[in-house]
Design a protein around this motif. Structure first.
Motif, PDB file in Angstrom:
ATOM      1  N   GLN A 148      26.645  29.902  33.224  1.00 11.68           N
ATOM      2  CA  GLN A 148      26.552  30.881  32.286  1.00 11.68           C
ATOM      3  C   GLN A 148      27.914  31.612  32.817  1.00 11.68           C
ATOM      4  O   GLN A 148      28.455  32.052  31.649  1.00 11.68           O
ATOM      5  N   GLN A 149      28.297  31.975  33.887  1.00 19.07           N
ATOM      6  CA  GLN A 149      29.575  32.707  33.940  1.00 19.07           C
ATOM      7  C   GLN A 149      30.716  31.906  33.675  1.00 19.07           C
ATOM      8  O   GLN A 149      31.630  32.491  33.154  1.00 19.07           O
ATOM      9  N   LEU A 150      30.553  30.591  33.751  1.00 21.84           N
ATOM     10  CA  LEU A 150      31.899  29.965  33.461  1.00 21.84           C
ATOM     11  C   LEU A 150      31.861  29.927  32.027  1.00 21.84           C
ATOM     12  O   LEU A 150      33.085  30.033  31.386  1.00 21.84           O
ATOM     13  N   LEU A 151      30.809  29.822  31.309  1.00 21.31           N
ATOM     14  CA  LEU A 151      30.692  29.807  29.883  1.00 21.31           C
ATOM     15  C   LEU A 151      31.512  31.041  29.429  1.00 21.31           C
ATOM     16  O   LEU A 151      32.283  31.239  28.316  1.00 21.31           O
ATOM     17  N   SER A 152      31.168  32.129  29.987  1.00 23.41           N
ATOM     18  CA  SER A 152      31.708  33.651  29.600  1.00 23.41           C
ATOM     19  C   SER A 152      33.046  33.695  29.755  1.00 23.41           C
ATOM     20  O   SER A 152      33.852  34.301  28.888  1.00 23.41           O
ATOM     21  N   LEU A 178      37.841  23.923  34.044  1.00 19.02           N
ATOM     22  CA  LEU A 178      37.230  22.719  34.809  1.00 19.02           C
ATOM     23  C   LEU A 178      37.220  23.665  36.444  1.00 19.02           C
ATOM     24  O   LEU A 178      38.196  23.910  37.081  1.00 19.02           O
ATOM     25  N   ARG A 179      35.948  23.958  36.798  1.00 18.01           N
ATOM     26  CA  ARG A 179      35.921  24.651  38.111  1.00 18.01           C
ATOM     27  C   ARG A 179      35.570  23.496  39.082  1.00 18.01           C
ATOM     28  O   ARG A 179      34.453  23.141  39.007  1.00 18.01           O
ATOM     29  N   LYS A 180      36.511  23.606  39.977  1.00 22.27           N
ATOM     30  CA  LYS A 180      36.351  22.426  41.062  1.00 22.27           C
ATOM     31  C   LYS A 180      35.488  22.826  42.015  1.00 22.27           C
ATOM     32  O   LYS A 180      35.234  23.965  42.513  1.00 22.27           O
ATOM     33  N   GLY A 181      34.523  21.930  42.548  1.00 19.90           N
ATOM     34  CA  GLY A 181      34.044  22.294  43.709  1.00 19.90           C
ATOM     35  C   GLY A 181      33.228  20.992  44.043  1.00 19.90           C
ATOM     36  O   GLY A 181      33.472  19.885  43.860  1.00 19.90           O
ATOM     37  N   ASN A 182      31.908  21.235  44.758  1.00 18.58           N
ATOM     38  CA  ASN A 182      30.971  20.110  45.184  1.00 18.58           C
ATOM     39  C   ASN A 182      30.618  19.263  43.722  1.00 18.58           C
ATOM     40  O   ASN A 182      30.405  18.108  43.834  1.00 18.58           O
TER      41      ASN A 182
END
Ligand code: NPW
Ligand code: ATP
Ligand code: MG
Length: 420
Positions: free
Chosen positions: A296-300, A311-315
């Motif tokens: 939800q936070q990424l969408l906002s 593109l939020r990089k992570g696990n």
């Protein structure tokens, strides 16, 4: 505080209580990551998932939060977490569950659909002409990793626009790359020459700009203010010409402080790592990173920047364009050597270009449901990098370095979309 721990074997879907053989052996042999919260600890690795639930937290809301975290960690975990929830007697809202399920994407089908056939009638450049804007006195590896990855995935041409100091070094890494020593940092330019040098830099890049299918701005760019001013101008020109721009590394430092460079540009892709994402969230949403409601936070965030793709990089890699959120959780590597984000930026640039071509060709046989080329490029780039990282790690274990992963890019794509 009293708590109940349940565990789930991903291979056998067995559930057990802490202290029995199943959980004990898993927790001893595998280190887990943990997500913080007052009452839920989720620990996960590829073979096992553990949910530790405090007694006062045995309700569906808490289970759902845990499940949300779970899907960010891996898709097999998600499929089985419903089983786990049933076992501990919780219930969940059906719509929330569906929303969670829809996050994980079939990256292999997307890669197969957008990867162009090796057609003898096509000429040089049609499979992609990529330019990386990056490389300075300090960093020469990052632009190399990004540009060579683009070639290894299948682009025909890969350019690097870097500082005059960095160019001979980058050229020496590979004769495959076309290296332009055009950028300058402040220490090399007198105050009185800044304006003429800036015009010269822009003219040099402009000569080539229209030929590029995608720019990657930022790997190893550095943060020199004069250099960043020149790069801002390059980005404005690229935007006027509708050239997609993947922004990474120091490019994200630039953009976070000058959001107007990308705001409202649907062909912009931001690929932040954990630090870069934190800075972006703080700047744009004036809040802290929320790991529980990460989608939800990424969408906002994407919406707030006017529909750019992030593109939020992570696990797990999370991708949003402000309309939709997708997750890529293909197994990668536990090695976190520097440079994997650079591979990703070059990969996304190529797949984004291919996805654009695929969509423009309006292939009626295409089975791709969503049509944003930037999202498709991110999904494909992320999945290929992660698969290559996994292959490299299976060969090299702790000694895996970025070059080993680059060497596995070809096989990683070949396994999914064979060349013939
Ligand atoms: N082999 C290579 O050539 C590789 C090169 N790489 C290249 O390195 C660059 C930075 O990327 P990264 O991933 O280290 O950034 P990140 O995690 O935000 O920073 C970590 C910490 O460092 C600090 N900091 C960073 N840069 C700074 C600067 N110029 N001047 C001052 N401080 C700086 C930063 O501080 P902060 O921003 O929080 O103040 C944070 O605390 C980027 O160009 C990337 O492409 C990588 O791709 C890896 C392989
Ligand atoms: N904790 C993790 N577990 C598994 N894979 C991860 C993890 N963190 C990142 N990755 C993978 O590594 C890729 C690069 O992410 P990373 O956070 O290392 O980027 P970066 O810091 O920008 O890298 P670079 O060193 O190139 O600047 C991501 O696309 C992701 O697939
Ligand atoms: Mg990086």
């Amino acid at each position: 505080m009293k708590c109940k721990t349940v565990g789930l074997s991903l291979e056998s879907s067995k559930v057990g209580v802490a202290g029995n053989g199943i959980i004990k052996s898993a927790s001893i042999s595998k280190p887990f990551i943990s997500l913080q919260s007052n009452y839920v600890f989720l620990k996960h690795c590829w073979d096992w998932c553990l949910l530790k639930l405090m007694r006062d937290g045995m309700n569906s809301r808490i289970l759902l939060d845990a499940a949300k975290s779970c899907i960010l960690a891996s898709s097999p975990v998600f499929r089985r977490q419903q089983f786990l929830i049933r076992c501990v007697g919780g219930s969940t809202d059906q719509r929330d569950m569906q929303a969670l399920r829809s996050l994980e994407v079939d990256s292999q089908s997307i890669i197969r659909a957008i990867t162009p056939a090796l057609d003898p009638t096509r000429h040089k450049g049609q499979a992609g002409n990529i330019a990386v804007i990056g490389g300075c006195r300090e960093y020469t590896g990052a632009p190399y990793f990004s540009a060579i990855s683009a070639l290894k995935i299948g682009a025909d041409l890969s350019h690097v626009f870097c500082t005059t100091d960095a160019a001979p070094v980058i050229k020496s890494y590979s004769p495959e790359l076309i290296v332009h020593p055009v950028l300058e940092e402040s220490y090399n330019v007198g105050e009185e020459h800044k304006s003429s040098i800036a015009s010269k830099v822009l003219a040099e890049v402009d000569k080539w700009l229209e030929r590029f299918d995608c720019l990657v701005v930022g790997p190893g760019l550095g943060r020199d203010p004069f250099l960043l001013d020149c790069v801002s101008e390059i980005m404005r020109h690229a935007r006027q010409s509708n050239i997609p721009i993947v922004i990474d590394g120091d490019g994200l430092f630039l953009v976070t402080n000058n959001l107007e460079l990308v705001s409202g540009y649907a062909l912009a892709v931001l690929t932040p790592n954990v630090n870069e994402y934190k800075r972006l969230v703080q700047k744009v949403l004036s809040s802290e990173v929320n790991d529980i409601d990460a989608p939800q936070q990424l969408l906002s965030l994407a919406k707030q920047i006017g529909g750019v793709t992030i593109l939020r990089k992570g696990n797990s890699d999370l991708i949003s364009d402000g309309d939709t959120v997708k997750s890529v959780s293909v197994y990668g590597s536990p090695r976190r050597c520097g440079g994997q984000g650079d591979i990703l930026s070059g990969s996304v640039a190529v797949f984004l270009s291919w996805a654009r071509q695929h969509i423009l060709a309006a292939d009626s046989n295409s089975n791709i449901r969503f049509k944003n080329p930037t999202v498709l490029g991110c999904i494909a780039g992320s999945a290929i990098l992660r698969k290559a990282a996994s292959l490299a790690f299976s060969n090299k274990k702790r000694s895996t370095v970025t070059g080993d992963i680059i060497e596995c890019l070809g096989k990683s794509l070949e396994d999914i979309s064979p060349a013939s």
